[in-house]
Scaffold this motif. Structure first.
Motif, PDB file in Angstrom:
ATOM      1  N   SER A  33       0.816  -1.216   0.000  1.00 43.61           N
ATOM      2  CA  SER A  33       0.000   0.000   0.000  1.00 43.61           C
ATOM      3  C   SER A  33       0.849   1.265   0.000  1.00 43.61           C
ATOM      4  CB  SER A  33      -0.926   0.014   1.219  1.00 43.61           C
ATOM      5  OG  SER A  33      -0.170   0.045   2.413  1.00 43.61           O
ATOM      6  N   SER A  34       2.136   1.126   0.244  1.00 44.48           N
ATOM      7  CA  SER A  34       3.026   2.285   0.347  1.00 44.48           C
ATOM      8  C   SER A  34       3.313   2.893  -1.022  1.00 44.48           C
ATOM      9  CB  SER A  34       4.349   1.871   0.987  1.00 44.48           C
ATOM     10  OG  SER A  34       4.121   1.171   2.181  1.00 44.48           O
ATOM     11  N   PRO A  35       3.033   4.183  -1.187  1.00 44.59           N
ATOM     12  CA  PRO A  35       3.318   4.824  -2.478  1.00 44.59           C
ATOM     13  C   PRO A  35       4.817   5.106  -2.641  1.00 44.59           C
ATOM     14  CG  PRO A  35       2.430   6.430  -0.952  1.00 44.59           C
ATOM     15  CD  PRO A  35       2.383   5.105  -0.259  1.00 44.59           C
ATOM     16  N   VAL A  36       5.238   5.227  -3.871  1.00 46.18           N
ATOM     17  CA  VAL A  36       6.619   5.584  -4.207  1.00 46.18           C
ATOM     18  C   VAL A  36       6.630   7.071  -4.541  1.00 46.18           C
ATOM     19  CG1 VAL A  36       8.503   5.162  -5.825  1.00 46.18           C
ATOM     20  CG2 VAL A  36       7.052   3.279  -5.095  1.00 46.18           C
ATOM     21  N   ASN A  37       7.642   7.788  -4.084  1.00 49.36           N
ATOM     22  CA  ASN A  37       7.712   9.242  -4.292  1.00 49.36           C
ATOM     23  C   ASN A  37       7.582   9.647  -5.750  1.00 49.36           C
ATOM     24  OD1 ASN A  37       8.052   9.539  -1.564  1.00 49.36           O
ATOM     25  ND2 ASN A  37      10.242   9.851  -1.669  1.00 49.36           N
ATOM     26  N   TRP A  38       8.118   8.869  -6.662  1.00 50.86           N
ATOM     27  CA  TRP A  38       8.102   9.241  -8.080  1.00 50.86           C
ATOM     28  C   TRP A  38       6.916   8.642  -8.827  1.00 50.86           C
ATOM     29  CZ3 TRP A  38      11.680   6.108  -5.726  1.00 50.86           C
ATOM     30  CH2 TRP A  38      11.687   4.780  -6.100  1.00 50.86           C
ATOM     31  N   GLY A  39       5.960   8.084  -8.100  1.00 53.81           N
ATOM     32  CA  GLY A  39       4.739   7.551  -8.702  1.00 53.81           C
ATOM     33  C   GLY A  39       4.677   6.039  -8.610  1.00 53.81           C
ATOM     34  N   GLY A  40       3.489   5.532  -8.588  1.00 53.95           N
ATOM     35  CA  GLY A  40       3.298   4.094  -8.476  1.00 53.95           C
ATOM     36  C   GLY A  40       3.343   3.637  -7.030  1.00 53.95           C
ATOM     37  N   VAL A  41       3.463   2.335  -6.862  1.00 52.27           N
ATOM     38  CA  VAL A  41       3.526   1.737  -5.526  1.00 52.27           C
ATOM     39  C   VAL A  41       4.650   0.708  -5.480  1.00 52.27           C
ATOM     40  CG1 VAL A  41       1.066   2.063  -5.028  1.00 52.27           C
ATOM     41  CG2 VAL A  41       1.841  -0.044  -6.118  1.00 52.27           C
ATOM     42  N   TRP A  42       4.926   0.224  -4.273  1.00 56.64           N
ATOM     43  CA  TRP A  42       5.938  -0.794  -4.074  1.00 56.64           C
ATOM     44  C   TRP A  42       5.361  -2.187  -4.319  1.00 56.64           C
ATOM     45  CZ3 TRP A  42      10.970   0.216  -3.186  1.00 56.64           C
ATOM     46  CH2 TRP A  42      11.305   1.485  -2.746  1.00 56.64           C
ATOM     47  N   GLY A  43       6.227  -3.095  -4.714  1.00 60.03           N
ATOM     48  CA  GLY A  43       5.885  -4.502  -4.821  1.00 60.03           C
ATOM     49  C   GLY A  43       6.983  -5.325  -4.175  1.00 60.03           C
ATOM     50  N   GLN A  44       6.621  -6.498  -3.648  1.00 57.75           N
ATOM     51  CA  GLN A  44       7.617  -7.389  -3.051  1.00 57.75           C
ATOM     52  C   GLN A  44       7.534  -8.744  -3.738  1.00 57.75           C
ATOM     53  OE1 GLN A  44       7.398  -7.926   1.219  1.00 57.75           O
ATOM     54  NE2 GLN A  44       9.443  -8.810   1.278  1.00 57.75           N
ATOM     55  N   ARG A  45       8.709  -9.259  -4.156  1.00 58.96           N
ATOM     56  CA  ARG A  45       8.784 -10.571  -4.803  1.00 58.96           C
ATOM     57  C   ARG A  45       8.943 -11.633  -3.726  1.00 58.96           C
ATOM     58  NH1 ARG A  45      13.073 -10.389  -9.087  1.00 58.96           N
ATOM     59  NH2 ARG A  45      14.449 -10.346  -7.285  1.00 58.96           N
ATOM     60  N   PHE A  46       8.092 -12.643  -3.761  1.00 57.41           N
ATOM     61  CA  PHE A  46       8.083 -13.633  -2.695  1.00 57.41           C
ATOM     62  C   PHE A  46       9.051 -14.782  -2.924  1.00 57.41           C
ATOM     63  CE2 PHE A  46       5.318 -11.313  -0.346  1.00 57.41           C
ATOM     64  CZ  PHE A  46       4.736 -11.985   0.705  1.00 57.41           C
ATOM     65  N   SER A  47       9.759 -14.812  -4.029  1.00 55.40           N
ATOM     66  CA  SER A  47      10.792 -15.840  -4.198  1.00 55.40           C
ATOM     67  C   SER A  47      12.039 -15.488  -3.404  1.00 55.40           C
ATOM     68  CB  SER A  47      11.143 -16.020  -5.672  1.00 55.40           C
ATOM     69  OG  SER A  47      11.664 -14.815  -6.213  1.00 55.40           O
ATOM     70  N   ASP A  48      12.300 -14.183  -3.195  1.00 58.74           N
ATOM     71  CA  ASP A  48      13.508 -13.772  -2.477  1.00 58.74           C
ATOM     72  C   ASP A  48      13.324 -12.543  -1.582  1.00 58.74           C
ATOM     73  OD1 ASP A  48      13.276 -11.724  -4.323  1.00 58.74           O
ATOM     74  OD2 ASP A  48      15.160 -12.156  -5.343  1.00 58.74           O
ATOM     75  N   GLY A  49      12.145 -11.942  -1.529  1.00 63.48           N
ATOM     76  CA  GLY A  49      11.888 -10.792  -0.675  1.00 63.48           C
ATOM     77  C   GLY A  49      12.265  -9.452  -1.267  1.00 63.48           C
ATOM     78  N   ASN A  50      12.742  -9.433  -2.512  1.00 64.83           N
ATOM     79  CA  ASN A  50      13.148  -8.190  -3.163  1.00 64.83           C
ATOM     80  C   ASN A  50      11.998  -7.196  -3.212  1.00 64.83           C
ATOM     81  OD1 ASN A  50      14.905  -6.493  -4.695  1.00 64.83           O
ATOM     82  ND2 ASN A  50      13.849  -7.145  -6.541  1.00 64.83           N
ATOM     83  N   LEU A  51      12.299  -5.916  -2.904  1.00 66.80           N
ATOM     84  CA  LEU A  51      11.329  -4.829  -2.999  1.00 66.80           C
ATOM     85  C   LEU A  51      11.658  -3.984  -4.220  1.00 66.80           C
ATOM     86  CD1 LEU A  51      11.197  -3.655   0.707  1.00 66.80           C
ATOM     87  CD2 LEU A  51       9.315  -4.656  -0.564  1.00 66.80           C
ATOM     88  N   LEU A  52      10.632  -3.588  -4.949  1.00 68.85           N
ATOM     89  CA  LEU A  52      10.818  -2.749  -6.124  1.00 68.85           C
ATOM     90  C   LEU A  52       9.697  -1.734  -6.160  1.00 68.85           C
ATOM     91  CD1 LEU A  52      12.548  -2.357  -8.699  1.00 68.85           C
ATOM     92  CD2 LEU A  52      10.951  -3.856  -9.866  1.00 68.85           C
ATOM     93  N   GLY A  53      10.039  -0.479  -6.409  1.00 67.97           N
ATOM     94  CA  GLY A  53       9.050   0.584  -6.434  1.00 67.97           C
ATOM     95  C   GLY A  53       8.745   1.064  -7.827  1.00 67.97           C
ATOM     96  N   GLY A  54       7.564   1.645  -7.994  1.00 67.91           N
ATOM     97  CA  GLY A  54       7.178   2.263  -9.241  1.00 67.91           C
ATOM     98  C   GLY A  54       6.164   1.488 -10.055  1.00 67.91           C
ATOM     99  N   PHE A  55       5.611   0.411  -9.500  1.00 67.29           N
ATOM    100  CA  PHE A  55       4.615  -0.357 -10.247  1.00 67.29           C
ATOM    101  C   PHE A  55       3.358   0.469 -10.487  1.00 67.29           C
ATOM    102  CE2 PHE A  55       6.996  -3.937  -8.407  1.00 67.29           C
ATOM    103  CZ  PHE A  55       7.182  -4.690  -9.546  1.00 67.29           C
ATOM    104  N   LYS A  56       2.876   0.443 -11.699  1.00 68.81           N
ATOM    105  CA  LYS A  56       1.606   1.072 -12.064  1.00 68.81           C
ATOM    106  C   LYS A  56       0.876   0.130 -13.001  1.00 68.81           C
ATOM    107  CE  LYS A  56       2.954   5.930 -12.010  1.00 68.81           C
ATOM    108  NZ  LYS A  56       3.032   7.154 -12.795  1.00 68.81           N
ATOM    109  N   ASN A  57      -0.364  -0.123 -12.713  1.00 62.97           N
ATOM    110  CA  ASN A  57      -1.212  -0.925 -13.599  1.00 62.97           C
ATOM    111  C   ASN A  57      -0.597  -2.270 -13.957  1.00 62.97           C
ATOM    112  OD1 ASN A  57      -3.053   1.247 -13.729  1.00 62.97           O
ATOM    113  ND2 ASN A  57      -1.812   2.190 -15.328  1.00 62.97           N
TER     114      ASN A  57
END
Length: 67
Positions: A33-57
């Motif tokens: 639910s956490s927004p990313v400053n430059w737009g979009g939201v965060w996502g977390q990959r469950f194979s290794d826990g990696n976090l990546l920001g900026g997902f949209k649609n």
């Protein structure tokens, strides 16, 4: 869920089960639910826990949590 809430699910995924852990785009990723400053939201990959920001649609998975 927030980053902290989803990370608790990630850390306990073996006990909870039923998570997609393939790591493939976008099946193994879960929305935060956490927004990313430059737009979009965060996502977390469950194979290794990696976090990546900026997902949209994107077709990420979603897990609901209760407060």
């Amino acid at each position: 869920p927030t980053k902290a809430e989803l990370n608790v699910l990630f850390m306990n995924r073996a006990a909870i089960r039923s998570f997609n852990e393939t790591g493939s785009h976008f099946a193994g990723w879960y929305w935060l639910s956490s927004p990313v400053n430059w737009g979009g939201v965060w996502g977390q990959r469950f194979s290794d826990g990696n976090l990546l920001g900026g997902f949209k649609n994107a077709g990420l998975s979603l897990r609901c949590v209760r407060g």
